[in-house]
Design a protein around this motif. Structure first.
Motif, mmCIF file in Angstrom:
data_model
loop_
_atom_site.group_PDB
_atom_site.id
_atom_site.type_symbol
_atom_site.label_atom_id
_atom_site.label_comp_id
_atom_site.label_asym_id
_atom_site.label_seq_id
_atom_site.Cartn_x
_atom_site.Cartn_y
_atom_site.Cartn_z
ATOM 1 N N VAL A 27 0.645 -1.175 -0.149
ATOM 2 C CA VAL A 27 -0.143 -0.169 0.017
ATOM 3 C C VAL A 27 0.925 1.345 -0.121
ATOM 4 O O VAL A 27 0.698 2.349 -0.959
ATOM 5 N N ILE A 28 1.773 1.278 0.726
ATOM 6 C CA ILE A 28 2.728 2.528 0.996
ATOM 7 C C ILE A 28 3.549 2.742 -0.374
ATOM 8 O O ILE A 28 3.676 3.661 -0.912
ATOM 9 N N SER A 29 4.118 1.568 -0.940
ATOM 10 C CA SER A 29 4.679 1.632 -2.323
ATOM 11 C C SER A 29 3.856 2.099 -3.229
ATOM 12 O O SER A 29 4.326 3.060 -4.031
ATOM 13 N N THR A 30 2.721 1.463 -3.203
ATOM 14 C CA THR A 30 1.771 2.192 -4.454
ATOM 15 C C THR A 30 1.536 3.594 -4.155
ATOM 16 O O THR A 30 1.479 4.459 -5.115
ATOM 17 N N LEU A 31 1.155 3.961 -2.924
ATOM 18 C CA LEU A 31 1.015 5.481 -2.676
ATOM 19 C C LEU A 31 2.105 6.312 -3.163
ATOM 20 O O LEU A 31 1.956 7.439 -3.634
ATOM 21 N N CYS A 32 3.507 5.727 -2.811
ATOM 22 C CA CYS A 32 4.609 6.582 -3.215
ATOM 23 C C CYS A 32 4.692 6.767 -4.446
ATOM 24 O O CYS A 32 5.211 7.764 -4.997
ATOM 25 N N ALA A 37 4.484 10.137 -9.513
ATOM 26 C CA ALA A 37 3.966 10.141 -10.931
ATOM 27 C C ALA A 37 3.059 11.647 -11.000
ATOM 28 O O ALA A 37 3.370 12.234 -12.071
ATOM 29 N N ALA A 38 2.260 11.743 -9.780
ATOM 30 C CA ALA A 38 1.450 12.762 -9.906
ATOM 31 C C ALA A 38 2.321 14.201 -9.702
ATOM 32 O O ALA A 38 2.035 15.090 -10.382
ATOM 33 N N PHE A 39 3.481 14.172 -8.753
ATOM 34 C CA PHE A 39 4.361 15.210 -8.823
ATOM 35 C C PHE A 39 4.951 15.349 -10.047
ATOM 36 O O PHE A 39 5.314 16.604 -10.657
ATOM 37 N N GLY A 40 5.406 14.540 -10.837
ATOM 38 C CA GLY A 40 6.048 14.731 -12.080
ATOM 39 C C GLY A 40 4.993 15.122 -13.283
ATOM 40 O O GLY A 40 5.330 15.976 -13.921
ATOM 41 N N VAL A 44 6.305 18.906 -12.755
ATOM 42 C CA VAL A 44 7.362 18.908 -13.503
ATOM 43 C C VAL A 44 7.154 19.050 -15.186
ATOM 44 O O VAL A 44 7.932 19.661 -15.906
ATOM 45 N N PHE A 45 6.349 18.340 -15.547
ATOM 46 C CA PHE A 45 5.711 17.918 -16.847
ATOM 47 C C PHE A 45 5.428 19.490 -17.378
ATOM 48 O O PHE A 45 6.236 19.687 -18.507
ATOM 49 N N PRO A 46 4.699 20.501 -16.914
ATOM 50 C CA PRO A 46 4.756 21.779 -17.717
ATOM 51 C C PRO A 46 5.847 22.470 -18.066
ATOM 52 O O PRO A 46 6.006 22.906 -19.249
ATOM 53 N N PRO A 47 6.937 22.319 -17.094
ATOM 54 C CA PRO A 47 8.050 23.194 -17.500
ATOM 55 C C PRO A 47 8.851 22.534 -18.532
ATOM 56 O O PRO A 47 9.541 23.259 -19.456
ATOM 57 N N PHE A 80 9.617 9.799 -11.787
ATOM 58 C CA PHE A 80 9.304 10.367 -10.549
ATOM 59 C C PHE A 80 8.765 9.240 -9.734
ATOM 60 O O PHE A 80 8.734 9.321 -8.517
ATOM 61 N N GLY A 81 7.828 8.253 -10.399
ATOM 62 C CA GLY A 81 7.284 7.514 -9.562
ATOM 63 C C GLY A 81 8.445 6.398 -8.908
ATOM 64 O O GLY A 81 8.091 6.194 -7.957
ATOM 65 N N VAL A 82 9.421 6.138 -9.592
ATOM 66 C CA VAL A 82 10.522 5.235 -9.126
ATOM 67 C C VAL A 82 11.249 6.071 -8.103
ATOM 68 O O VAL A 82 11.520 5.522 -6.967
#
Length: 184
Positions: A27-32, A37-40, A44-47, A80-82
């Motif tokens: 569960v923690i690994s999936t959330l991380c 991925a959401a942060f990326g 990060v993706f727009p710039p 970013f997910g990794v």
């Protein structure tokens, strides 16, 4: 979906106590991963995309193809997910006795260097802004990893002795046998 299939294959062969360890880890690994991925994607993706579109001029009009757009987005999401899995990975290494909180604190300067090298390698664009947007979270995640190892890696996984556990009777600190006992 793939992880769900792997879990369905593996879970029938696990004991109850093994499932109790793996379920929170999963569960923690999936959330991380999803958080990374959401942060990326949102930060990060727009710039990164603006940087690639910045090559336009009066004579050059950028026309990114859909496959290039998806390639950039997927590389950022995956990278970013990794990297957001770093605290989970460090706690696992702490549980099996490979790293400790003091080891991570002592080697902080090397982690800083590795964060910037990884950011230079993993970012799909060569600009400094995107590299900083990856190195920054890596450094923050390393600090979170230190805290997580100190808090959660005190007990070890079954079958993996920690470095702090006592040596078997008849052995000194160097692992030499006790001379008084004689041969076995």
């Amino acid at each position: 979906m793939i992880f769900s299939q792997i879990w369905r294959f593996i879970s029938p062969g696990l004991y109850r106590h093994e499932k109790l360890v793996l379920v929170p880890f999963t569960v923690i690994s999936t959330l991380c991963f999803v958080g990374g991925a959401a942060f990326g994607y949102f930060v990060v993706f727009p710039p990164a995309f603006r940087f690639l579109l910045g090559y336009s001029s009066a004579f050059l009009e950028p026309m990114p193809a859909v496959d290039e757009y998806f390639s950039l987005a997927l590389r950022l999401l995956f990278a970013f997910g990794v990297i957001f899995e770093l605290p989970v990975f460090m706690v696992f290494l702490g549980k099996i006795g490979v790293v400790s909180g003091s080891f991570l604190k002592k080697n902080r300067k090397y982690a800083l260097l590795i964060a910037f090298v990884l950011a230079a390698i993993l970012t799909p664009t060569p600009d400094v802004v995107n590299q900083l947007l990856m190195a920054g979270p890596l450094i923050v995640l390393y600090e979170i990893s230190i805290l997580a190892v100190v808090l959660f890696a005190r007990t070890t996984l079954a079958g993996f002795p920690s470095k702090t556990e006592a040596k078997p009777a008849g052995f000194d600190a160097e692992g030499e046998g006790d001379e008084q006992r004689g041969p076995l």
